[in-house]
Design a protein around this motif. Structure first.
Motif, PDB file in Angstrom:
ATOM      1  N   THR A 156      76.138  34.948  47.437  1.00  0.00           N
ATOM      2  CA  THR A 156      75.943  36.015  46.448  1.00  0.00           C
ATOM      3  C   THR A 156      76.194  35.521  45.025  1.00  0.00           C
ATOM      4  N   GLU A 157      76.602  34.267  44.899  1.00  0.00           N
ATOM      5  CA  GLU A 157      76.948  33.756  43.576  1.00  0.00           C
ATOM      6  C   GLU A 157      75.741  33.148  42.882  1.00  0.00           C
ATOM      7  N   TYR A 158      75.433  33.671  41.732  1.00  0.00           N
ATOM      8  CA  TYR A 158      74.312  33.156  40.945  1.00  0.00           C
ATOM      9  C   TYR A 158      74.509  31.690  40.599  1.00  0.00           C
ATOM     10  N   SER A 159      75.735  31.288  40.360  1.00  0.00           N
ATOM     11  CA  SER A 159      76.012  29.911  39.936  1.00  0.00           C
ATOM     12  C   SER A 159      75.648  28.905  41.018  1.00  0.00           C
ATOM     13  N   VAL A 160      75.650  29.319  42.290  1.00  0.00           N
ATOM     14  CA  VAL A 160      75.325  28.411  43.386  1.00  0.00           C
ATOM     15  C   VAL A 160      73.819  28.352  43.620  1.00  0.00           C
ATOM     16  N   LEU A 161      73.144  29.486  43.537  1.00  0.00           N
ATOM     17  CA  LEU A 161      71.722  29.560  43.889  1.00  0.00           C
ATOM     18  C   LEU A 161      70.797  29.627  42.677  1.00  0.00           C
ATOM     19  N   LYS A 162      71.322  29.339  41.506  1.00  0.00           N
ATOM     20  CA  LYS A 162      70.527  29.541  40.289  1.00  0.00           C
ATOM     21  C   LYS A 162      69.283  28.667  40.246  1.00  0.00           C
ATOM     22  N   ASN A 163      69.263  27.551  40.957  1.00  0.00           N
ATOM     23  CA  ASN A 163      68.103  26.658  40.947  1.00  0.00           C
ATOM     24  C   ASN A 163      67.220  26.825  42.172  1.00  0.00           C
ATOM     25  N   LEU A 164      67.505  27.816  42.988  1.00  0.00           N
ATOM     26  CA  LEU A 164      66.787  28.000  44.247  1.00  0.00           C
ATOM     27  C   LEU A 164      65.317  28.370  44.004  1.00  0.00           C
ATOM     28  N   ILE A 165      64.424  27.711  44.782  1.00  0.00           N
ATOM     29  CA  ILE A 165      62.979  27.965  44.668  1.00  0.00           C
ATOM     30  C   ILE A 165      62.433  28.590  45.948  1.00  0.00           C
ATOM     31  N   GLU A 166      62.947  28.164  47.099  1.00  0.00           N
ATOM     32  CA  GLU A 166      62.501  28.719  48.375  1.00  0.00           C
ATOM     33  C   GLU A 166      63.716  29.095  49.211  1.00  0.00           C
ATOM     34  N   LEU A 167      63.643  30.264  49.872  1.00  0.00           N
ATOM     35  CA  LEU A 167      64.739  30.726  50.706  1.00  0.00           C
ATOM     36  C   LEU A 167      64.187  31.295  52.009  1.00  0.00           C
ATOM     37  N   TYR A 168      64.702  30.779  53.129  1.00  0.00           N
ATOM     38  CA  TYR A 168      64.312  31.260  54.457  1.00  0.00           C
ATOM     39  C   TYR A 168      65.581  31.695  55.180  1.00  0.00           C
ATOM     40  N   ILE A 169      65.649  32.963  55.567  1.00  0.00           N
ATOM     41  CA  ILE A 169      66.769  33.467  56.358  1.00  0.00           C
ATOM     42  C   ILE A 169      66.160  34.069  57.621  1.00  0.00           C
ATOM     43  N   ILE A 170      66.493  33.477  58.791  1.00  0.00           N
ATOM     44  CA  ILE A 170      65.781  33.790  60.019  1.00  0.00           C
ATOM     45  C   ILE A 170      66.776  34.004  61.153  1.00  0.00           C
ATOM     46  N   GLY A 171      66.562  35.081  61.902  1.00  0.00           N
ATOM     47  CA  GLY A 171      67.339  35.307  63.112  1.00  0.00           C
ATOM     48  C   GLY A 171      68.777  35.699  62.884  1.00  0.00           C
ATOM     49  N   CYS A 172      69.063  36.304  61.760  1.00  0.00           N
ATOM     50  CA  CYS A 172      70.432  36.773  61.481  1.00  0.00           C
ATOM     51  C   CYS A 172      70.512  38.237  61.903  1.00  0.00           C
ATOM     52  N   LYS A 173      70.582  38.476  63.184  1.00  0.00           N
ATOM     53  CA  LYS A 173      70.337  39.803  63.745  1.00  0.00           C
ATOM     54  C   LYS A 173      71.475  40.792  63.528  1.00  0.00           C
ATOM     55  N   LYS A 174      72.656  40.313  63.188  1.00  0.00           N
ATOM     56  CA  LYS A 174      73.796  41.213  63.004  1.00  0.00           C
ATOM     57  C   LYS A 174      74.026  41.596  61.554  1.00  0.00           C
ATOM     58  N   CYS A 175      73.346  40.938  60.647  1.00  0.00           N
ATOM     59  CA  CYS A 175      73.593  41.181  59.229  1.00  0.00           C
ATOM     60  C   CYS A 175      73.016  42.522  58.796  1.00  0.00           C
ATOM     61  N   THR A 176      73.789  43.266  58.046  1.00  0.00           N
ATOM     62  CA  THR A 176      73.341  44.569  57.541  1.00  0.00           C
ATOM     63  C   THR A 176      72.848  44.481  56.104  1.00  0.00           C
ATOM     64  N   LYS A 177      73.167  43.388  55.424  1.00  0.00           N
ATOM     65  CA  LYS A 177      72.728  43.206  54.047  1.00  0.00           C
ATOM     66  C   LYS A 177      72.339  41.753  53.841  1.00  0.00           C
TER      67      LYS A 177
END
Length: 1219
Positions: free
Chosen positions: A778-799
């Motif tokens: 959730t920290e902008y400082s960590v992902l500020k350079n991110l170009i592609e994001l894949y989140i797959i099969g996280c079936k328990k996550c609500t957010k």
């Protein structure tokens, strides 16, 4: 005249002679004095080499001395490699390395004998070089100053091309030629002619990108032709530009022609054929005839140096590109020469203008010279360059241009000269990969070791420097992967070839035999795999590099390669069952790239102690890597391709953390035993890509923290996967695992401990079993350079993490979220709300939402069926099985939309009339009413439409009593799956669905799958499809074929349907009893799974254009029609799995063009008719399998055996047959 490049070779040998490993072994064996003497003599030689190389061109004796020195230097390098290898081997053995008969490599059963032999070799070599030093003293060489690169601000490779100067008028004239109306409605071909280096490619690129051209032509295409002219290859390149990957072999012209027609048929296209050399009239006529399938007004630009090529290909007068005038020449030179810190003054300007005059207005020469002068700050340096330029005669011919380029080459440091000249090994117009090229240079020892930073970093600087100086061009930078690709201008390639002479060869096929020995050939690239790879070492005994330039190939029955001096080996042969690598015969190998269907490497490969780079491509059968890889102490790069559908590797070799030099490890599978747990990554300074699998085996957060990902500042592509490797981004399911068995601790704590550095550009999180994500996501400082994001099969996550403000995020792929209710939280989007919309994802271009059963809103807190969310640059959106989502966000640039399992969104989608591609799938989700109609009206910009699962369709906005309006669309592709509305009686609008079909007058490709209501050939519906070239009907269980009770007038109309149809496939229609009659244009007919079909129609004989006939799984078919022999253009005949088929007709000698005959599982065939037997000797391929009676005649001593002697590929019973 080839250069000797000894000044680049000697530093490499000096480095080896001073290596601490070699020193240690020398001291142990008491030969260190000889080693030191060798080192000192080489230093003495190195000091005078600049003077010696300057004098070699005018003094034959000095040139001969340099040649002898070069030979001795290579031998010295090889001998020192043996010392270094032996010390690394001894160290590995001390640490416990045991590999079978490894002792035989150096006869280690008798170390004293080995020491005696190596001491003798070193003494002999020292004496040889001592003689050269004595001879050197007689020449009286002076110590010379070596070329050094001036300090300057480094430029990135993506800004190396200067802004084009002086071509505005040329651009205008060529655009006018393209756009002006012509009395001839045929294909327009505009040749652009000029000598090398004039900028023909540049002007073509300007025209190609001109907005007026893009508005006029709907399909722009660019193909680089070069000297390797092959019609099949050209067609395949064009097809792939339009349709993506093309699997058709380049020698299958008919299938290529059909695919080409699918790609550009009926479209007004603009094609650039860049750098054409071939002047064969017949070949151009063939190509032009194939390209004529486009819409009227299509045009081609041809760039060429040859007036003859231009006269053959052009349909209008050639446009002759001229030289730059004096003012534009000076502008171009000025931008280069004074751009990097050289201070402008009157003297330099005067000298510069005189040099520019000597360039004769040639842009490449001016750019190259300007780049060179940007390093020279002194007037005397400019004056010296002016003196050299007085001898140039640019306008006379291309060869003299090399003198201009040579001046820039001569001003390179020796190591950079060698790096550039090595590129002569590649064919012209070959696209080189920066990362691989640097690794080739490293393996060859070209990168100096006395520079600060890693060799990879220094190699990157060399690449950028060569690009800046225009030795490389067309540089394409992928900032996401920190990579680049480039080419060499033909003239630069000619320069490199002139420097390397016979040392570099680029071959179409590796020869199995050669007429004369090429003793000095050291670097070879090849396109086609050799039939006998063993002969390479015999034909080229000094070979050091063997590089494939054609990607994956098919090869079988190959032997094992033995080449003692080999340093670079690249083999791609995906049908081989062995690795073809014999470590004991190539122990100096430093770069190995290989692919194949082998299950494992031999353990002996771990004795390649000098290996720096290991690349494993498509190795789907690979289940195990060698256990002893930890002893390969020189390894710096390990690449493992892990996106194969059948990837089988499930564990890593132990103790990879001991590889202290390792910088690239593209994948790692976490194990539980000591040596392959996650802690092995702790001290590895990894770069680039890391896919981390099987995180479920991590014990706890402390254990996860041992990976030390946060310290790996050079990682930019990271995958964190709780499961094993599996390629499922396009799959409908993700592999499951039992949480109780594999989750040892809080997964959130584990993921939190795997926090990466803030340089990550691509991040994937897969099968994460936690309920929520850790803070760092959730920290902008960590992902500020991110170009592609894949989140797959996280079936328990609500957010999901707040991602909508990431400034560079372009691709977001979310898949298999069972508990996610909204995409954005209320907090994350509140900052930029106005009265109408709230802007999110400012750079996002592609969004995939896949299998989210309770996702109901885009933003938390939204009420109703509307959203204020805005995606300002989104172009592609997939919403698959998200049934609760009821609103579509604003996306003004959206071009592609796919919706499955959501009725509400599908209704909204039909109103988005700017889309170019639309896919609607009614299946999935919670759609219950099967009879509910789809309201739909095609629109003009729609090019590709797919509909699945609709039983009823009504025109959008039309009331029940109204006549439906017809909007003609330019749609080319229509796919209908499980859509019974085609013939359904439930259609609300009168005249069933005819209004729908009338909208598709430009349709070229049609697929109809699983239509239960299709009983007869749809004559009325198909009347408007006059442009259709391809149709595929599959799995229509009630389809009978042509209607039997038609009146003669109705039958005539039916026979005139689909006048341009070229390919028809009817599969899995078990009740079909008669094949619908095709138009005369049909070229491919494929029938499969028609159980009731008893015969083929007699009208088949009139299909004179038919080239391929395929019959499969037609159990009641007993024979072919007697008229079959009239198909004089038939090239391919296949009969498969027809259990009652017994007889071929007589008269088949008329099949004069038949090349391929394949018969499988037709057990009742006993003999072939005489006419067909006559044609056998003319076949290219004959396959007969599971036909026991027939096979017997082709076996040894069978009566048909002699007929197979001239067939290129003959397989009987699954076995190859040779006459």
């Amino acid at each position: 005249m080839a250069d000797l490049l000894v000044s680049a070779l000697i530093p490499t040998v000096l480095k080896k002679a001073a290596d601490s490993l070699v020193q240690r072994l020398g001291e142990m064996w008491g030969i260190n004095d000889q080693r030191e003497r060798l080192h000192n003599m080489l230093l003495e030689i190195h000091a005078v080499l600049p003077d010696a190389e300057d004098k070699a061109n005018s003094n034959a004796a000095i040139k001969s001395w340099l040649q002898n020195l070069k030979s001795a230097a290579y031998d010295a390098g090889d001998l020192l490699d043996q010392f270094c290898y032996e010390e690394l081997r001894r160290d590995a053995v001390r640490r416990g390395h045991k590999v079978g008969n490894v002792s035989r490599f150096f006869s280690l059963e008798n170390p004293a004998l080995f020491r005696y032999k190596m001491s003798g070799k070193l003494k002999k070599l020292v004496g040889r070089i001592d003689g050269l030093v004595v001879q050197m003293g007689r020449f009286g060489f002076q110590q010379g100053q070596r070329v050094q690169l001036a300090n300057r601000v480094k430029t990135d490779a993506n800004v190396i091309e200067s802004k084009v100067v002086g071509r505005d008028e040329d651009q205008e004239k060529i655009v006018k030629l393209l756009l002006e109306e012509s009395n001839n409605e045929g294909l327009k071909v505009v040749p652009v002619v000029g000598m090398g280096g004039l900028g023909k490619t540049t002007i073509a690129q300007l025209v190609y990108k001109d907005p007026r051209v893009n508005d006029h032509f709907k399909l722009p295409l660019w193909v680089c032709v070069s000297e390797d002219y092959n019609i099949g290859l050209l067609l395949k390149s064009i097809i792939e530009l339009v349709m993506g990957k093309c699997e058709v072999p380049i020698d299958n012209m008919e299938l290529l022609r059909r695919r080409l027609n699918e790609a550009i048929g009926g479209k007004r296209y603009f094609l650039v054929l860049d750098d054409v050399w071939n002047d064969n009239v017949d070949e151009w006529d063939r190509l032009k005839a194939l390209l004529n399938c486009g819409d009227s007004g299509s045009a081609i630009i041809v760039t060429t140096r040859s007036d003859r090529v231009a006269s053959i290909m052009g349909t209008v007068e050639s446009y002759k590109l001229g030289f730059l005038d004096e003012d534009d020449s000076w502008k171009l030179f000025y931008r280069r020469a004074f751009s990097m810190g050289v201070q402008e003054n009157g003297e330099l300007v005067d000298i510069g203008k005189k040099m520019v005059q000597n360039c004769g207005g040639l842009p490449l020469a001016i750019t190259t010279l300007g780049s060179l002068m940007s390093y020279k700050h002194e007037v005397r340096e400019w004056s010296a360059a002016l003196e050299e330029s007085k001898f140039w005669e640019i306008r006379s011919n291309n060869n003299n241009v090399l003198r201009v380029l040579r001046l820039s080459y001569d001003n390179l440091p020796p190591y950079m000269k060698q790096c550039f000249a090595f590129c002569a090994v590649f064919p012209k117009d070959f696209e080189m990969d920066k990362e691989k090229l640097i690794q080739y240079w490293m393996a060859s020892g070209f990168i100096p070791s006395d520079s600060p930073g890693s060799p990879e970093m220094k190699g990157g600087e060399i690449f950028d420097e060569l690009a800046w100086r225009s030795f490389f061009h067309e540089v394409k930078v992928n900032r996401l992967k920190r990579s680049a690709r480039c080419k060499m201008h033909d003239l630069m390639h000619d320069l490199a070839q002139s420097i390397m002479g016979d040392e570099c060869l680029s071959l179409l096929e590796l020869p199995t035999q050669i007429n004369q020995s090429k003793l000095i050939v050291r670097h070879i690239s090849y396109k086609k795999f050799p039939s006998d790879i063993n002969n390479i070492s015999n034909s080229f005994p000094t070979i050091r590099s063997l590089i494939s330039t054609a990607g994956y190939q098919y090869a079988s029955n190959v032997g094992f390669l033995k080449a003692n001096a080999l340093q670079i080996l690249e083999l791609h042969a995906i049908t081989i069952g062995r690795t073809m690598v014999t470590p004991e015969k190539m122990k100096y190998l430093r770069y190995l790239e290989i692919s194949g269907n082998f299950a494992s490497f031999p353990e002996s490969i771990t004795t390649l102690y000098l290996l720096q780079t290991l690349r494993l491509g498509t190795c789907g059968s690979l289940v195990k890597l060698p256990n002893g890889m930890k002893y390969m102490s020189s390894l710096r790069h390990i690449y493992i391709e892990d996106e194969d559908d059948d990837f089988r590797l499930r564990s890593m070799p132990p103790c990879l953390g001991q590889l202290n030099c390792l910088q690239v490890l593209t994948m790692y599978i976490v194990g539980t035993s000591v040596g392959n747990c996650i802690a092995e990554l702790r001290n590895l300074n990894l770069h680039g890509t890391l896919h981390l699998y099987n995180i479920r085996e991590v014990r706890d957060a402390v254990n996860a923290m041992e990976a030390n990902l946060i310290a790996k500042q050079n990682l930019d592509d990271l995958a964190l996967c709780w499961g094993m490797p599996a390629y499922y981004k396009s799959s409908n399911e993700v592999p499951e695992f039992n949480d109780q068995e594999v989750v040892h601790c809080d997964p959130r704590e584990v993921l939190d401990a795997l926090k990466p550095c803030n340089n990550i550009k691509v991040l994937e999180v897969t099968q994460y079993p936690g309920n929520e994500f850790p803070v760092w996501i959730t920290e902008y400082s960590v992902l500020k350079n991110l170009i592609e994001l894949y989140i797959i099969g996280c079936k328990k996550c609500t957010k999901i993490p707040p991602l909508d403000k990431l400034p560079y995020l372009r691709i977001l792929h979310l898949q298999f979220f069972d508990k996610l209710r909204h995409l954005c939280s209320s907090d994350s989007t509140s900052g930029e709300r106005d009265e109408e919309v709230q802007v999110a994802f400012p750079a996002l271009k592609k969004l995939v939402l896949f299998e989210m059963p309770i996702l109901s809103s885009w933003c938390e807190g939204e009420v109703g069926n509307e959203t204020l969310l805005d995606f300002p640059v989104l172009k592609s959106l997939d919403i698959i099985n998200c049934p609760k989502l009821t609103a579509m966000p604003s996306a003004p640039l959206l071009e592609k939309l796919s919706v499955k399992g959501n009725r509400t969104l599908q209704c909204i989608a039909t109103r988005l009339t700017e889309l170019q591609k639309l896919s609607l799938d009614r299946n999935g989700g919670d759609i219950e009413n099967a009879n509910e109609s789809l309201s739909f009206q095609p629109w003009e910009s729609l090019n590709d439409l797919s509909l699945t699962g609709y039983n009823s369709i009504v025109p959008l906005g039309t009331k029940e009593a109204e006549e439906p309006s017809v909007t003609e669309t330019k749609c080319r592709y229509l796919n209908l799956d499980s859509c019974n509305f085609i013939f359904s009686s439930n259609i609300v609008v009168p005249n069933s669905s005819l209004w729908f079909w009338k909208c598709f007058t430009c349709l070229q490709s049609l697929t109809i799958w699983t239509c239960e209501n299709m009983k007869y050939w749809p004559e009325k519906e198909f009347r408007s499809l006059n442009c259709l070239t391809y149709i595929w009907v599959d799995d229509c269980p009630n389809f009978l074929g042509s209607q039997q009770d038609l009146q003669s007038s109705e039958r005539a109309i039916t026979e005139a349907l689909l006048p341009k149809l070229e390919e028809m496939k009817i599969w899995n229609c078990p009740d079909m009893i008669e094949i619908p009659k095709c138009s005369m244009s049909i070229k491919i007919l494929s029938i499969s799974g028609s159980k009731r079909l008893e015969r083929l129609p007699e009208w088949l004989e009139s299909m004179v254009s038919l080239k391929e006939l395929e019959i499969r799984h037609c159990d009641n078919l007993r024979s072919l029609p007697s008229s079959l022999g009239g198909l004089t253009n038939l090239e391919k005949l296949q009969i498969f799995y027809c259990e009652n088929f017994a007889n071929f007709p007589e008269g088949m000698e008329g099949l004069i063009t038949l090349e391929v005959l394949k018969i499988k599982n037709c057990s009742k065939i006993r003999v072939l008719p005489g006419g067909l037997l006559q044609r056998l000797k003319n076949l290219d391929q004959l396959w007969i399998e599971e036909c026991p009676h027939l096979e017997r005649h082709f076996k040894r001593f069978g009566k048909y055996r002699r007929l197979t002697s001239e067939i290129r590929i003959a397989k009987i019973g699954g076995d190859p047959v040779w006459g």
